[in-house]
Design an enzyme around this catalytic site. Structure first.
Site, PDB file in Angstrom:
ATOM      1  N   GLN A 126       0.831  -1.207   0.000  1.00  0.00           N
ATOM      2  CA  GLN A 126       0.000   0.000   0.000  1.00  0.00           C
ATOM      3  C   GLN A 126       0.860   1.249   0.000  1.00  0.00           C
ATOM      4  O   GLN A 126       1.734   1.406   0.854  1.00  0.00           O
ATOM      5  CB  GLN A 126      -0.912  -0.003   1.230  1.00  0.00           C
ATOM      6  CG  GLN A 126      -1.802   1.219   1.360  1.00  0.00           C
ATOM      7  CD  GLN A 126      -2.556   1.232   2.678  1.00  0.00           C
ATOM      8  OE1 GLN A 126      -1.994   0.904   3.721  1.00  0.00           O
ATOM      9  NE2 GLN A 126      -3.819   1.602   2.653  1.00  0.00           N
ATOM     10  N   GLY A 127       0.606   2.151  -0.937  1.00  0.00           N
ATOM     11  CA  GLY A 127       1.325   3.422  -1.006  1.00  0.00           C
ATOM     12  C   GLY A 127       0.425   4.590  -0.653  1.00  0.00           C
ATOM     13  O   GLY A 127      -0.088   5.284  -1.547  1.00  0.00           O
ATOM     14  N   TYR A 128       0.220   4.799   0.616  1.00  0.00           N
ATOM     15  CA  TYR A 128      -0.616   5.911   1.087  1.00  0.00           C
ATOM     16  C   TYR A 128       0.240   6.960   1.799  1.00  0.00           C
ATOM     17  O   TYR A 128       0.408   8.064   1.323  1.00  0.00           O
ATOM     18  CB  TYR A 128      -1.700   5.384   2.033  1.00  0.00           C
ATOM     19  CG  TYR A 128      -3.016   5.030   1.370  1.00  0.00           C
ATOM     20  CD1 TYR A 128      -3.075   4.686   0.029  1.00  0.00           C
ATOM     21  CD2 TYR A 128      -4.196   5.018   2.088  1.00  0.00           C
ATOM     22  CE1 TYR A 128      -4.268   4.351  -0.580  1.00  0.00           C
ATOM     23  CE2 TYR A 128      -5.403   4.685   1.493  1.00  0.00           C
ATOM     24  CZ  TYR A 128      -5.435   4.357   0.161  1.00  0.00           C
ATOM     25  OH  TYR A 128      -6.628   4.035  -0.424  1.00  0.00           O
ATOM     26  N   SER A 129       0.777   6.593   2.973  1.00  0.00           N
ATOM     27  CA  SER A 129       1.482   7.569   3.806  1.00  0.00           C
ATOM     28  C   SER A 129       2.733   8.105   3.124  1.00  0.00           C
ATOM     29  O   SER A 129       3.403   7.408   2.363  1.00  0.00           O
ATOM     30  CB  SER A 129       1.867   6.942   5.151  1.00  0.00           C
ATOM     31  OG  SER A 129       0.726   6.606   5.899  1.00  0.00           O
ATOM     32  N   GLU A 245     -10.133  -1.872   5.279  1.00  0.00           N
ATOM     33  CA  GLU A 245      -8.997  -2.116   6.168  1.00  0.00           C
ATOM     34  C   GLU A 245      -9.454  -2.273   7.613  1.00  0.00           C
ATOM     35  O   GLU A 245      -8.893  -3.052   8.372  1.00  0.00           O
ATOM     36  CB  GLU A 245      -7.992  -0.960   6.060  1.00  0.00           C
ATOM     37  CG  GLU A 245      -6.743  -1.144   6.917  1.00  0.00           C
ATOM     38  CD  GLU A 245      -5.750  -0.008   6.760  1.00  0.00           C
ATOM     39  OE1 GLU A 245      -4.676  -0.085   7.383  1.00  0.00           O
ATOM     40  OE2 GLU A 245      -6.031   0.955   6.024  1.00  0.00           O
ATOM     41  N   SER A 376      -5.221   6.763  12.642  1.00  0.00           N
ATOM     42  CA  SER A 376      -4.822   6.917  14.046  1.00  0.00           C
ATOM     43  C   SER A 376      -6.048   7.055  14.949  1.00  0.00           C
ATOM     44  O   SER A 376      -7.108   7.536  14.534  1.00  0.00           O
ATOM     45  CB  SER A 376      -3.914   8.148  14.210  1.00  0.00           C
ATOM     46  OG  SER A 376      -4.657   9.337  14.049  1.00  0.00           O
ATOM     47  N   GLU A 378      -6.611   9.039  17.294  1.00  0.00           N
ATOM     48  CA  GLU A 378      -7.040  10.426  17.481  1.00  0.00           C
ATOM     49  C   GLU A 378      -8.018  10.844  16.374  1.00  0.00           C
ATOM     50  O   GLU A 378      -9.032  11.495  16.627  1.00  0.00           O
ATOM     51  CB  GLU A 378      -5.825  11.357  17.493  1.00  0.00           C
ATOM     52  CG  GLU A 378      -4.935  11.228  18.727  1.00  0.00           C
ATOM     53  CD  GLU A 378      -4.071   9.986  18.713  1.00  0.00           C
ATOM     54  OE1 GLU A 378      -3.529   9.618  19.763  1.00  0.00           O
ATOM     55  OE2 GLU A 378      -3.939   9.364  17.640  1.00  0.00           O
TER      56      GLU A 378
END
Length: 393
Positions: A126-129, A245, A376, A378
């Site tokens: 996965q190429g997200y962050s 996910e 996250s 939060e």
């Protein structure tokens, strides 16, 4: 809302449990019994075993090779695999991009990619962050520019790319319109990891594994047919993928297995000749964790019962994600506290970790990430505040 299992569902659980006992190879069983770390080859071996059984993609429709199981049987299968300590399959193909291609992809993309994902012939990441775009994913900078020849040229970097060094393909979010507002100018691409200009550099984690990579794209040419969904429509796909996910991110089975291990450690560890499991203060901590886990199970069962009635998962998945990750972290914290100074030894160094507990110190460190990946905690609390509590954003 019925939270009990039917006789047919209980029979299915018994079938799954018996099959796992027979199908798991001895060398995988040895690691499963002590919650050891599985190598990539072992994970893919288990993938192929599940594929041969027809259970590798329980949530996929039967017409595309999936098991076509209903939501309760999917939960039962997942929980039993976790309880058995079986290798966790890579989610990036089966759980993330596969369902996304089913939902948003073209017929050509479905025919090209889905069979190989299912059979384990192609591994995905996965190429997200990115270095400056984690939870604020819409701030991503990876660019995709048309070259006038029916391709897009990608330049930029992704980070925290889990096991990219083993992947054949990566799905990425890239910015295709720099003038649009953040969410509007993003598109979703499928990229061959062997394409010229793609470089994956593994990073050693605090758990002692090369789990993450920095992935670089330098003038990487991607055919236009590898764009999934509409141009500039990637944000819609990104939100849908994160929903996939988080489907089983509560990890009830894993926490249940860890609770058993905590009780075993407490029974085997003595203080002044008395097993810690008989010491009231320790018993209270263990009981507290068991109560928290049962509450999580009931929340999970409610979500399953709702899904059985045809309701799509909503913001309640954020609750499962938060509590599931917190409980998993607390389980490992309790195990470390029970082990005392024994927990300071490391899995690849000689030390005094009790037999069968060598995986706990590195896993304690790795589960620090559980409250970050998948969105996250939060951010999940903001989702709950807005969608469930109705508080202003």
């Amino acid at each position: 809302m019925d939270l009990s299992f039917t006789p047919e569902q209980i029979a299915f659980r018994d079938e799954v449990r018996a099959w796992i006992r027979e199908a798991m190879p001895p060398r995988i069983r040895e690691k499963a019994d002590v919650d050891g770390h599985f190598d990539h080859d072992e994970i893919m071996e288990w993938h192929r075993i599940l594929y041969a059984k027809g259970w590798v993609a329980p949530h996929w429709p039967a017409e595309w090779g999936g098991a076509g199981l209903d939501v309760t049987r999917r939960f039962i299968l997942t929980e039993e695999l976790e309880l058995a300590g079986a290798p966790g399959l890579s989610p990036f193909g089966l759980t993330m991009v596969g369902p996304l291609i089913l939902q948003f992809g073209s017929d050509a993309q479905r025919r090209r990619f889905l069979p190989k994902i299912l059979a384990g012939e192609e591994v995905w990441c996965q190429g997200y962050s990115e270095p400056n775009a984690g939870s604020d994913l819409a701030s991503l900078k990876l660019s995709a520019e048309p070259d006038g020849k029916g391709n897009y040229v990608l330049n930029g970097q992704k980070t925290w790319t889990t096991y990219a060094q083993y992947a054949d393909w990566i799905f990425v979010l890239a910015r295709t319109d720099k003038t649009a507002k953040k969410q509007s100018g993003i598109s979703f691409f499928l990229v061959d990891m062997k394409a010229p200009g793609v470089t994956a550099r593994p990073t050693l984690t605090i758990a002692g594994t090369l789990a993450f990579c920095d992935t670089f794209f330098e003038n990487v040419v991607v055919p236009a047919e590898n764009l999934v969904g509409p141009l500039h429509g990637g944000w819609t796909l990104a939100k849908a993928l994160l929903g996939h996910e988080r489907t089983y991110i509560a990890a009830v089975g894993l926490s249940t297995r860890m609770l058993r291990r905590v009780k075993c450690i407490a029974a085997a560890t003595k203080e002044k000749g008395v097993p810690l499991i008989e010491v009231p203060s320790w018993r209270a901590r263990i009981a507290r964790m068991e109560i928290e886990l049962w509450a999580l199970k009931m929340a999970n069962y409610r979500a399953i019962a709702s899904a059985e009635l045809g309701h799509a998962p909503g913001a309640e998945s954020s609750i499962l994600k938060i509590r599931g990750s917190e409980i998993m972290q607390q389980m490992y914290e309790l195990a470390m506290d029970l082990m005392g100074h024994d927990s300071l030894s490391w899995h690849n160094e000689p030390g005094t970790v009790p037999e069968g507990c060598a995986s706990i110190p590195p896993q304690f460190n790795y589960t620090r990430a559980a409250s970050i990946y998948g969105g996250s905690n939060e951010i999940q609390k903001n989702v709950i505040a807005k969608a469930i509590l109705g508080l202003p954003s």
